[in-house]
Design a protein around this motif. Structure first.
Motif, mmCIF file in Angstrom:
data_model
loop_
_atom_site.group_PDB
_atom_site.id
_atom_site.type_symbol
_atom_site.label_atom_id
_atom_site.label_comp_id
_atom_site.label_asym_id
_atom_site.label_seq_id
_atom_site.Cartn_x
_atom_site.Cartn_y
_atom_site.Cartn_z
ATOM 1 N N GLU A 138 54.801 28.888 53.395
ATOM 2 C CA GLU A 138 56.030 29.676 53.536
ATOM 3 C C GLU A 138 56.125 30.695 52.405
ATOM 4 O O GLU A 138 56.433 31.868 52.610
ATOM 5 C CB GLU A 138 57.235 28.710 53.508
ATOM 6 C CG GLU A 138 58.599 29.324 53.663
ATOM 7 C CD GLU A 138 58.800 30.151 54.929
ATOM 8 O OE1 GLU A 138 59.669 31.021 54.878
ATOM 9 O OE2 GLU A 138 58.090 29.957 55.942
ATOM 10 N N ARG A 139 55.787 30.270 51.182
ATOM 11 C CA ARG A 139 55.926 31.155 50.035
ATOM 12 C C ARG A 139 54.840 32.244 50.027
ATOM 13 O O ARG A 139 55.034 33.295 49.439
ATOM 14 C CB ARG A 139 55.888 30.336 48.741
ATOM 15 C CG ARG A 139 57.042 29.350 48.691
ATOM 16 C CD ARG A 139 57.006 28.496 47.469
ATOM 17 N NE ARG A 139 57.364 29.247 46.293
ATOM 18 C CZ ARG A 139 56.632 29.286 45.176
ATOM 19 N NH1 ARG A 139 55.513 28.639 45.104
ATOM 20 N NH2 ARG A 139 57.042 29.975 44.157
ATOM 21 N N LEU A 140 53.726 31.965 50.698
ATOM 22 C CA LEU A 140 52.627 32.943 50.684
ATOM 23 C C LEU A 140 52.656 33.869 51.899
ATOM 24 O O LEU A 140 51.738 34.654 52.095
ATOM 25 C CB LEU A 140 51.279 32.210 50.635
ATOM 26 C CG LEU A 140 51.016 31.371 49.386
ATOM 27 C CD1 LEU A 140 49.667 30.674 49.482
ATOM 28 C CD2 LEU A 140 51.079 32.234 48.133
ATOM 29 N N ALA A 172 54.153 37.828 42.708
ATOM 30 C CA ALA A 172 53.377 38.335 43.851
ATOM 31 C C ALA A 172 53.898 37.820 45.189
ATOM 32 O O ALA A 172 53.688 38.447 46.224
ATOM 33 C CB ALA A 172 51.908 37.960 43.680
ATOM 34 N N THR A 173 54.591 36.682 45.172
ATOM 35 C CA THR A 173 55.096 36.139 46.432
ATOM 36 C C THR A 173 56.423 36.789 46.843
ATOM 37 O O THR A 173 56.924 36.539 47.931
ATOM 38 C CB THR A 173 55.332 34.610 46.317
ATOM 39 O OG1 THR A 173 56.194 34.372 45.195
ATOM 40 C CG2 THR A 173 54.031 33.863 46.133
ATOM 41 N N GLY A 174 56.987 37.602 45.969
ATOM 42 C CA GLY A 174 58.276 38.236 46.275
ATOM 43 C C GLY A 174 58.096 39.515 47.080
ATOM 44 O O GLY A 174 56.970 39.899 47.429
ATOM 45 N N ARG A 188 54.249 27.435 40.483
ATOM 46 C CA ARG A 188 54.086 26.272 41.353
ATOM 47 C C ARG A 188 55.438 25.604 41.552
ATOM 48 O O ARG A 188 56.160 25.368 40.595
ATOM 49 C CB ARG A 188 53.099 25.292 40.706
ATOM 50 C CG ARG A 188 52.643 24.219 41.645
ATOM 51 C CD ARG A 188 51.312 23.657 41.227
ATOM 52 N NE ARG A 188 50.195 24.562 41.498
ATOM 53 C CZ ARG A 188 49.692 24.773 42.705
ATOM 54 N NH1 ARG A 188 50.191 24.171 43.755
ATOM 55 N NH2 ARG A 188 48.681 25.591 42.868
ATOM 56 N N THR A 189 55.806 25.357 42.795
ATOM 57 C CA THR A 189 57.032 24.607 43.079
ATOM 58 C C THR A 189 56.700 23.605 44.179
ATOM 59 O O THR A 189 55.586 23.612 44.705
ATOM 60 C CB THR A 189 58.189 25.504 43.591
ATOM 61 O OG1 THR A 189 57.834 25.966 44.882
ATOM 62 C CG2 THR A 189 58.472 26.661 42.664
ATOM 63 N N ILE A 190 57.705 22.799 44.515
ATOM 64 C CA ILE A 190 57.414 21.812 45.546
ATOM 65 C C ILE A 190 57.629 22.375 46.955
ATOM 66 O O ILE A 190 57.311 21.733 47.930
ATOM 67 C CB ILE A 190 58.272 20.531 45.381
ATOM 68 C CG1 ILE A 190 59.724 20.907 45.205
ATOM 69 C CG2 ILE A 190 57.759 19.672 44.252
ATOM 70 C CD1 ILE A 190 60.663 19.757 45.431
ATOM 71 N N ASP A 245 54.093 30.429 35.412
ATOM 72 C CA ASP A 245 55.534 30.529 35.209
ATOM 73 C C ASP A 245 55.707 31.413 33.982
ATOM 74 O O ASP A 245 55.192 31.078 32.904
ATOM 75 C CB ASP A 245 56.138 29.133 34.970
ATOM 76 C CG ASP A 245 57.659 29.194 34.905
ATOM 77 O OD1 ASP A 245 58.185 30.177 34.347
ATOM 78 O OD2 ASP A 245 58.308 28.269 35.430
ATOM 79 N N ILE A 246 56.389 32.543 34.141
ATOM 80 C CA ILE A 246 56.414 33.519 33.031
ATOM 81 C C ILE A 246 57.230 33.042 31.828
ATOM 82 O O ILE A 246 57.262 33.708 30.797
ATOM 83 C CB ILE A 246 56.892 34.918 33.492
ATOM 84 C CG1 ILE A 246 58.339 34.896 33.988
ATOM 85 C CG2 ILE A 246 55.959 35.492 34.543
ATOM 86 C CD1 ILE A 246 58.966 36.290 34.061
ATOM 87 N N GLN A 247 57.853 31.880 31.965
ATOM 88 C CA GLN A 247 58.534 31.322 30.789
ATOM 89 C C GLN A 247 57.526 30.665 29.841
ATOM 90 O O GLN A 247 57.859 30.325 28.711
ATOM 91 C CB GLN A 247 59.547 30.259 31.224
ATOM 92 C CG GLN A 247 60.653 30.829 32.104
ATOM 93 C CD GLN A 247 61.508 29.730 32.685
ATOM 94 O OE1 GLN A 247 62.495 29.315 32.101
ATOM 95 N NE2 GLN A 247 61.145 29.252 33.865
ATOM 96 N N ASP A 248 56.302 30.465 30.314
ATOM 97 C CA ASP A 248 55.306 29.722 29.564
ATOM 98 C C ASP A 248 54.325 30.684 28.870
ATOM 99 O O ASP A 248 53.392 31.221 29.492
ATOM 100 C CB ASP A 248 54.554 28.803 30.552
ATOM 101 C CG ASP A 248 53.578 27.885 29.855
ATOM 102 O OD1 ASP A 248 53.158 28.194 28.726
ATOM 103 O OD2 ASP A 248 53.238 26.858 30.454
#
Ligand code: NAP
Ligand code: G4F
Length: 327
Positions: free
Chosen positions: A42-44, A10-12, A35-37, A62-65
């Motif tokens: 900025e990301r939103l 959604a942030t892309g 979630r990142t650091i 995280d779509i890997q999870d």
């Protein structure tokens, strides 16, 4: 009945436009981000229009999870899921092939498996790509053209493309792949070529930089406007039967053409600023992408609205406005 949709990434660029579109159509939208650091505001930044809307909920995923995906689906019981999250940079996929496969293949598979086991009636959209045509330059490409991927990114996306078809056939899941050609906007990431060009032209015009360093400027792409393209994603999930659709403008132009339009708009001479830098060449290049969107027009009734020139000028003007704040 309340219509709930999950939108990953959604942030892309596309995710932010799609969330806005779905909210305007009355959906409750669960937009996901990982979630990142890095600085959250900025990301939103592309979600500011809808952040306070009661119909928009932001969740971590995280779509890997796989377990997070299961929990999300159980919590919200969506009717549609749009999987736009990806490591989306082709060049970076050569330096991070494993991550690219994990996110771009295992991620969609996690969703297909969750849908199969939790609720097979959920409709699923997967962001496939024209990169899958790779070095097949028989143009224009359509849904039946041969895939010939030439990057880890394209290989990962092709695997997930085939997984979508396989889960549709094997389990009757309403799953669609949108084979989208390049689409851009003022929200395009700054490390993609169009945005890199419009940002550089704006900064050169304002005296903030002097050079634009690029790799291969003779690649051809079929470039459209992201806001037009998310409409096609939604349309795909509203049909009686699931299918794959190619989404493009039906025209192809080079990186050089894009650059010339932008620099002319800025009143600059591109030859005074362009530096060809081998650093930006890729181990393999996709020379020419040119899509035939006839099926999407015929069945979905989708047509692109924004021309290549309008897109380039829109992006330049947006970057000029942004950069002017830095002067
Ligand atoms: P984008 O701006 O790069 O957005 C991708 C999004 O995915 C970002 O929000 C990113 O978040 C998120 N993401 C990355 N890894 C993730 C992970 N492991 N878990 C959850 N989220 C993750 O890309 P886009 O241009 O909007 O493209 C959307 C989708 O369409 C992508 O799948 C792309 O491959 C595909 N596609 C794009 C085009 C195009 O021309 N734009 C054409 C064909 C297909 P972070 O902020 O955390 O990185
Ligand atoms: O803007 P690009 O990085 O986009 P690319 O590789 O076509 O991929 C984009 O479109 C795909 C759909 O076809 C998506 F699936 C993918 O997620 C992404 O959105 O590069 C466009 C062209 C390439 O030929 C590249 O080699 O521009 C060339 N280029 C030349 N100099 C450059 C540069 N690309 C980038 N990113 N940076 C340069 O300096």
């Amino acid at each position: 009945m309340e219509k709930v949709a999950i939108v990953t990434g959604a942030t892309g660029q596309d995710g932010s436009y799609l969330c806005e579109l779905l909210i305007s159509k009355g959906y409750t939208v669960i937009g996901t981000m990982r979630r990142t650091i890095s600085e959250e505001s900025e990301r939103l930044k592309f979600l500011t229009k809808i952040m306070d809307n009661q119909k928009f909920i932001l969740e971590d995923c995280d779509i890997q999870d796989a377990s997070t995906i299961h929990n999300l689906i159980r919590k919200y019981n969506p009717i549609e899921i749009y999987n736009l999250a990806a490591q989306s940079h082709v060049g970076n996929s050569f330096t991070s092939p494993m991550t690219t496969i994990q996110i771009n293949t295992v991620g969609p598979l996690n969703f297909l498996e969750a849908i199969k086991s939790i609720n097979p009636r959920i409709r699923f959209y997967q962001a496939s790509t024209s990169e899958m045509f790779g070095d097949n330059v028989i143009c224009p490409q359509n849904e039946n053209s041969e895939f010939s991927p030439v990057s880890p990114y394209a290989c990962a996306k092709l695997a997930s493309h085939h997984l979508v078809g396989t889960y549709r056939k094997a389990y009757g899941i309403y799953a669609c792949s949108g084979i989208l050609f390049n689409h851009e906007s003022p929200r395009r990431g700054e490390n993609f070529v169009t945005r890199k060009i419009t940002k550089a032209a704006a900064r050169i015009k304002l005296g903030l930089q002097s050079e634009l360093r690029l790799g291969n400027i003779d690649a051809y792409r079929d470039w459209g406007y992201a806001k037009d393209y998310v409409v096609a994603m939604w349309m795909m999930l509203q049909q009686d039967e699931p299918d794959d659709y190619l989404v493009a403008t039906g025209k192809t132009t080079s990186v050089r053409d894009f650059m010339n339009i932008v620099f002319t708009e800025a009143g600059l001479n591109v030859d005074d600023h362009l530096v060809i830098d081998p650093k930006f060449y890729r181990p393999c290049e996709v020379p020419k992408l040119w899509g035939d969107p006839a099926k999407a027009k015929r069945i979905l009734g989708w047509i692109p609205k924004t021309t290549f020139r309008e897109l380039a000028v829109k992006m330049y003007k947006s970057d000029y406005k942004l950069e002017k704040q830095n002067v």
